[in-house]
Structure formats: C-alpha cells, structure tokens
Write an enzyme that holds these catalytic residues in place. Structure first.
Site, short mmCIF file in Angstrom:
data_model
loop_
_atom_site.label_atom_id
_atom_site.label_comp_id
_atom_site.label_asym_id
_atom_site.label_seq_id
_atom_site.Cartn_x
_atom_site.Cartn_y
_atom_site.Cartn_z
N GLY A 44 0.83 -1.21 0.00
CA GLY A 44 0.00 0.00 0.00
C GLY A 44 0.87 1.26 0.00
O GLY A 44 0.43 2.29 0.48
N GLY A 48 -2.13 7.35 0.66
CA GLY A 48 -2.24 7.57 2.11
C GLY A 48 -0.90 7.58 2.82
O GLY A 48 0.09 8.12 2.31
N GLY A 50 1.13 5.14 3.39
CA GLY A 50 2.13 4.29 2.73
C GLY A 50 2.98 5.07 1.73
O GLY A 50 4.19 4.86 1.64
N SER A 177 -3.99 -0.62 14.68
CA SER A 177 -4.86 0.54 14.90
C SER A 177 -5.34 0.48 16.34
O SER A 177 -5.45 -0.59 16.92
CB SER A 177 -6.06 0.45 13.96
OG SER A 177 -7.09 1.32 14.40
N TYR A 202 -13.17 -4.81 11.43
CA TYR A 202 -11.90 -4.09 11.27
C TYR A 202 -11.08 -4.26 12.55
O TYR A 202 -9.89 -4.58 12.51
CB TYR A 202 -12.20 -2.61 10.98
CG TYR A 202 -10.96 -1.75 10.81
CD1 TYR A 202 -10.34 -1.62 9.57
CD2 TYR A 202 -10.42 -1.05 11.90
CE1 TYR A 202 -9.22 -0.82 9.42
CE2 TYR A 202 -9.30 -0.26 11.75
CZ TYR A 202 -8.70 -0.14 10.51
OH TYR A 202 -7.58 0.64 10.38
N1 LIG Z 1 -6.31 6.48 8.57
C1 LIG Z 1 -6.40 6.16 9.82
O1 LIG Z 1 -6.92 6.92 10.66
C2 LIG Z 1 -5.85 4.86 10.32
C3 LIG Z 1 -5.89 4.60 11.69
C4 LIG Z 1 -5.36 3.41 12.17
C5 LIG Z 1 -4.78 2.51 11.28
N2 LIG Z 1 -4.78 2.77 9.95
C6 LIG Z 1 -4.14 1.79 9.07
O2 LIG Z 1 -3.11 2.43 8.32
C7 LIG Z 1 -2.86 1.69 7.12
C8 LIG Z 1 -2.80 2.66 5.93
O3 LIG Z 1 -4.07 3.25 5.77
P1 LIG Z 1 -4.35 4.69 5.14
O4 LIG Z 1 -5.18 5.39 6.14
O5 LIG Z 1 -3.12 5.29 4.64
O6 LIG Z 1 -5.36 4.25 3.96
P2 LIG Z 1 -5.35 4.46 2.39
O7 LIG Z 1 -5.00 5.85 2.03
O8 LIG Z 1 -6.68 3.91 1.94
O9 LIG Z 1 -4.19 3.51 1.90
C9 LIG Z 1 -4.31 2.13 1.97
C10 LIG Z 1 -3.28 1.48 1.07
O10 LIG Z 1 -3.49 0.06 1.11
C11 LIG Z 1 -3.66 -0.41 -0.21
N3 LIG Z 1 -4.56 -1.55 -0.29
C12 LIG Z 1 -5.90 -1.57 -0.10
N4 LIG Z 1 -6.40 -2.78 -0.39
C13 LIG Z 1 -5.34 -3.55 -0.77
C14 LIG Z 1 -5.22 -4.89 -1.22
N5 LIG Z 1 -6.29 -5.70 -1.34
N6 LIG Z 1 -3.99 -5.36 -1.55
C15 LIG Z 1 -2.91 -4.55 -1.47
N7 LIG Z 1 -2.98 -3.28 -1.06
C16 LIG Z 1 -4.18 -2.77 -0.72
C17 LIG Z 1 -4.26 0.76 -0.96
O11 LIG Z 1 -4.11 0.58 -2.34
P3 LIG Z 1 -5.24 1.19 -3.30
O12 LIG Z 1 -5.25 2.66 -3.04
O13 LIG Z 1 -4.78 0.81 -4.64
O14 LIG Z 1 -6.53 0.54 -2.89
C18 LIG Z 1 -3.45 1.91 -0.39
O15 LIG Z 1 -2.21 2.00 -1.01
C19 LIG Z 1 -3.98 0.66 7.03
O16 LIG Z 1 -3.49 -0.57 7.46
C20 LIG Z 1 -5.02 1.18 8.00
O17 LIG Z 1 -5.82 0.16 8.52
C21 LIG Z 1 -5.29 3.94 9.45
#
Ligand SMILES: NC(=O)c1ccc[n+]([C@@H]2O[C@H](COP(=O)([O-])OP(=O)(O)OC[C@H]3O[C@@H](n4cnc5c(N)ncnc54)[C@H](OP(=O)(O)O)[C@@H]3O)[C@@H](O)[C@H]2O)c1
Ligand SMILES: *[C@@H]1O[C@H](CO)[C@@H](O)[C@H](O)[C@H]1NC(C)=O
Length: 329
Positions: A44, A48, A50, A177, A202
């Site tokens: 990822g 976001g 990543g 998380s 989740y």
């Molecule tokens: N945002 C928050 O407040 C928060 C809080 C706690 C934990 N987290 C965790 O932080 C991590 C990053 O999340 P983010 O907030 O940066 O979200 P994001 O912007 O939606 O990024 C998620 C990344 O994961 C990739 N991904 C999604 N489905 C996938 C799949 N089936 N196979 C491979 N890659 C996949 C996405 O690729 P695509 O864009 O191509 O789908 C994207 O690059 C996640 O594990 C999330 O659970 C986030």
C-alpha cells in the site's frame, strides 16, 4: 431541543479533545539513518500513509518496492516518488492481499528477483468496504488486513532471515490501529457475514495482527528478524470513504481540520523502521514513536497459538511450506 443541542455539544467536545490530544502528542521520526544498499517493501505504498513512508525511505537511498492492486495508481505513485526523491531504485509490483494467489505470486517474484529484504512494511489495509466473503471464503476485511498480510510475511521470511545480521536485524513493521481494542478473537466466527458490525470486523483484523506479531516473535526467537506493530492514530486518508459517502465526507472533513495528516501518520512506522532501539525489540506496539503496548488480551499465548494454526489452515499453507518459511534462503 435541549437534547439535540446536548448531543451536538458533546460531539464537538469529543472532536476537540481528540484533536488537541492528537496534535499535542504527535511525535516525529528523528532518525537520520541512511539506507543505501538496503531494500524495503511497503505494501500500500501507493496512497495515504504508505506513500509518505515509501517516499521517506526512498529519500534515504533505499531500494523501495511499493505494491497495491491497481496498476495505474502504482505506476503513478512510483513516478511521483522518483521525481520527488531522485532515487530511481523504486519499483511497483501488483499485489492484491484479498487474493491468496496474488500474495503467493508477489512473494515468489520477490524471492526470485531480490537478493535482500531489510524492511517489510505491512501498511496496506482497508477500512469497512463491506460485509462479504472472498473467493477463498474468508471475510474480505479480514483477508486484506490480516490473512493476506500473514501469508505475505511468512512467505518473505526466508529472505528477511537471510538479510538480518547480528547488530542489524531485518524488520517487519505492521500497521495496526487503536481499534484493535474493540476486536475480539472468536476464531470460529471470524469469517462470518451478517454477524459482526463492520467496524468490529476491522477491529478483529487489527487485534489479529497484534497476536500474530507476538506469536511470530516467539517463533523467531533465535533469528535476526524482528516484528513490531505501529498505531498511527487518527489520520485523514481515503480509508474513511469506505464507511459511506455521507458519513465518510463528514469524517474526512473533520479529519482534515483536526486530525493527523498522512505525513504525520507515517511517522511512527518510520520510527519503528529506522530507530536503532526499535530494531532490537520484537512484539512491541508503538504509538507516537514510543512503545506503549496493546490491549491485554492481545498478549494471550493460547489465543495467539490457536489463531496461528487456524490462519495457516485458511491461507492454505502446508506443514512443509511453513517449515520452509523458517529456513533462511
Ligand atoms: N487512517 C487512519 O486513521 C488509520 C488509523 C489506524 C490505522 N490505519 C491503518 O493504516 C494503514 C494505511 O491506511 P491509510 O489510512 O493510509 O489508507 P489508504 O489511504 O486507503 O491507503 C491504503 C493502502 O493500502 C492499499 N490496499 C488496499 N487494499 C489492498 C489490497 N487488497 N492489496 C494490497 N494493497 C491494498 C491501498 O491501495 P489502493 O489505493 O490501490 O486501494 C493503499 O495503497 C492501514 O493498514 C489502516 O488500517 C489507518
Ligand atoms: C538498488 O538498490 C539495491 C539495494 O539497495 C542496490 O544493491 C543496487 O545497487 C541499487 N541499484 C541501483 C541502480 O542503484
């Protein structure tokens, strides 16, 4: 009338408290470590947090491999990272954690083409896109966030073991998380639909990641590979779009006003990947660049072992394959 006002006032007070708490506690990774000659994978790493993690590591001179299920997004992200960092050693590879076949193909490709793997950042994850099963009959949210990551990590272990040395362990960093706190490891029912609230699923996927790190730490005791979890806090990314359009937009707006930016959210993962002391612990849970620990029931050895066995079965790893995962290349 007063009831409504009270609710609105309560929501505002909670939002403000969270905002103040998040902003005042957010820590920044201060490591100056360079990564020339090192290879990292950021799942990822295309959007976001990543994308920020991958960009930072590319700035430090690493070979960076980013992965997601969409070709366009991946190639664009790769271009952006190269442009911004002038590090051309950045690759994009397709990876769909929702598919066991895709995970196996990705891992086989890495083992064949890379001669080292210093840092594996299991950052990819989904929010709450729906309550349905994958072709492999696992719950979609569980599959992407947990089972896919579980399988990927095990399949890449031989290369991580080969790379890790005394004094410089290779590192696995997994994004959990704070919602792991509402997760329940009810192994029989983890993959049921119409059973859990989606946010709960989740949470289940995230507590499973913590239990996995703890179990793997035990199994890696005599190796030079560590695995730690990070909790980024509340971060304004597109992950909230999966809730639904109206709530998603309201939440996203709130996040952009009050909560961490994706760059801020990336800091704890970077700390766990780069900091010297963070490289000699395993099974730790980091928040705001500090070890804080996860909820108590995430440290139950019996649950961790049972979950491990059930996960091995669900990702269809044979006993011989699991043994091979623990043999250095
Ligand atoms: N945002 C928050 O407040 C928060 C809080 C706690 C934990 N987290 C965790 O932080 C991590 C990053 O999340 P983010 O907030 O940066 O979200 P994001 O912007 O939606 O990024 C998620 C990344 O994961 C990739 N991904 C999604 N489905 C996938 C799949 N089936 N196979 C491979 N890659 C996949 C996405 O690729 P695509 O864009 O191509 O789908 C994207 O690059 C996640 O594990 C999330 O659970 C986030
Ligand atoms: C790419 O990175 C790898 C691992 O860090 C390194 O061995 C290799 O020399 C780099 N290649 C180029 C063209 O910089």
């Amino acid at each position: 009338m007063y009831g409504v006002l009270l609710i609105i006032a309560t929501v505002i007070i909670i939002a403000l408290s969270v905002a103040v708490y998040q902003k005042s506690t957010n820590a920044i990774c201060i490591s100056r470590r360079r990564l020339e000659g090192r290879t990292v994978i950021v799942t990822g790493g295309t959007a976001g947090m990543g994308l920020h993690i991958a960009t930072d590591l590319a700035h430090r001179g690493a070979r960076v491999i980013i992965a997601c299920p969409f070709e366009d997004e991946g190639t664009n992200a790769r271009k952006r990272i190269i442009q911004e960092t002038e590090n051309k050693n950045v690759s994009f590879k397709l990876l769909d954690l929702a598919s066991l076949k895709s995970v196996r193909q990705f891992a086989a490709d890495i083992l064949k083409t890379e001669d080292r793997l210093d840092i594996l950042l299991n950052n990819a994850g989904v929010g709450v896109p729906g309550d349905f099963l994958t072709a492999e009959k696992t719950h979609f949210i569980m599959q992407v966030n947990y089972y896919g990551t579980f399988l990927l990590t095990l399949l890449l272990l031989p290369l991580l073991m080969k790379t890790g040395k005394p004094g410089e362990s290779s590192r696995i960093i997994t994004t959990a998380s704070f919602l792991h706190m509402i997760g329940k490891v009810d192994i029989e029912n983890l993959n049921r639909t119409n059973y859990w609230n989606k946010v709960r699923i989740y949470g289940n996927s995230k507590i499973c990641l913590v239990l996995f790190a703890n179990e793997l730490t035990k199994r890696l005791k005599d190796s030079h590979v560590v695995i730690n979890n990070v909790d980024p806090g509340l971060v304004g990314t597109k992950i909230f779009d999966s809730i639904n359009k109206v709530y998603g937009s309201i939440i996203t707006l709130t996040f952009f006003l009050f909560f961490k930016t994706p760059w801020q959210g990336a800091q704890t993962a970077l700390h766990a990947a780069l900091d010297k002391k963070a490289g000699v612990v395993s099974g730790a849970y980091f928040m705001n660049c500090e070890i804080v620990g996860a909820i108590k029931r995430a440290y139950c050895d019996k649950t961790a072992k049972a979950l491990w066995e059930d996960s091995v079965r669900l990702v269809k790893l044979t006993k011989d394959e699991v043994d091979l995962c623990f043999k250095s290349l």
